[in-house]
Design an enzyme around this catalytic site. Structure first.
Site, PDB file in Angstrom:
ATOM      1  N   CYS A 167       0.836  -1.213   0.000  1.00  6.27           N
ATOM      2  CA  CYS A 167       0.000   0.000   0.000  1.00  6.27           C
ATOM      3  C   CYS A 167       0.863   1.253   0.000  1.00  6.27           C
ATOM      4  O   CYS A 167       0.529   2.258  -0.630  1.00  6.27           O
ATOM      5  CB  CYS A 167      -0.910   0.033   1.225  1.00  6.27           C
ATOM      6  SG  CYS A 167      -2.045  -1.346   1.308  1.00  6.27           S
TER       7      CYS A 167
HETATM    8  C1  BEZ Z   1       0.632  -4.681   1.858  1.00 10.14           C
HETATM    9  O1  BEZ Z   1       0.073  -3.614   1.559  1.00 10.14           O
HETATM   10  O2  BEZ Z   1       1.827  -4.825   1.714  1.00 10.14           O
HETATM   11  C2  BEZ Z   1      -0.158  -5.851   2.368  1.00 10.14           C
HETATM   12  C3  BEZ Z   1      -1.294  -5.632   3.125  1.00 10.14           C
HETATM   13  C4  BEZ Z   1      -1.977  -6.721   3.629  1.00 10.14           C
HETATM   14  C5  BEZ Z   1      -1.550  -8.005   3.324  1.00 10.14           C
HETATM   15  C6  BEZ Z   1      -0.419  -8.196   2.527  1.00 10.14           C
HETATM   16  C7  BEZ Z   1       0.275  -7.116   2.055  1.00 10.14           C
END
Ligand code: BEZ
Length: 212
Positions: free
Chosen positions: A46
């Protein structure tokens, strides 16, 4: 909430965000909109997505598209996370992130898919036209970051086909030849598209991008 399908009215909402209270319809005004969800604050994928989105804002602006992100944490958490995003992505987050702590908007837009994760949103994308109808939906798992070039590409297609009687073929990008809408006869198409129409098959007619 029922699944939101293409052509449905995008449900309106008022919610807290990193830039204060936001009402979706007021925020969008007469613009197109892109609403995209993030599983949670302080997550690695994100962080890269929001940094990338910020760097692409000029491109969304050129297309008259307002950006609106969502994450299921509060505004204070968003404010801290945005500092990190700006630092590590060398950018300034320049659009609001909905603070959906109570998951009201996530549920309204069916962004939580319990068989993927009970508490976090998946990576949903909704592209909303100026009449507030939903023109495109995409769903990615948390483990796969979105391709913002692809989001711009589909917006180019959605906007072109909203205003011209054409469709866009596989891997199309702005400026490449487009498909004449099957609803139009070749004779009418030749009048409608002065750049020319090539009939490959009676059902497959190509014409140069009318906006290029
Ligand atoms: C991420 O944004 O890296 C992420 C968020 C939740 C689960 C896996 C990755």
């Amino acid at each position: 909430m029922a699944t939101i399908r293409l052509g449905d009215k995008a449900p309106d909402f008022t919610a807290d965000s990193s830039m204060g209270t936001i009402n979706l319809y007021d925020y969008l005004g007469d613009s197109w909109g892109i609403l995209f969800s993030h599983p949670a604050d302080f997550t690695p994928v994100c962080t890269t997505e929001l940094g990338t989105a910020s760097k692409f804002k000029n491109e969304f602006d050129k297309r008259n598209v307002k950006m609106l992100a969502l994450s299921v944490d509060g505004a204070a958490s968003h404010a801290e996370w945005i500092k990190d995003i700006n630092e590590v992505q060398n950018t300034t987050v320049n659009f609001p992130i909905i603070a959906d702590e109570d998951k009201k908007v996530s549920h309204l837009y069916d962004m939580i898919h319990p068989n993927a994760d009970n508490n976090l949103t998946v990576r949903s994308v909704f592209i909303i036209a100026p009449d507030k109808s939903v023109k495109l939906t995409l769903t990615y798992p948390a483990s796969t970051g979105r391709n913002f070039y692809e989001l711009l590409r589909v917006i180019d297609s959605l906007q072109l086909t909203a205003y011209h009687k054409v469709a866009t073929p596989a891997n199309w990008e702005h400026g490449k030849d487009v498909v004449v809408s099957p609803a139009i006869s070749t004779a009418v198409a030749k009048e409608m598209f002065p750049k020319g129409v090539t009939e490959i098959k009676p059902y497959l007619r190509m014409t140069p991008d009318p906006t290029a």
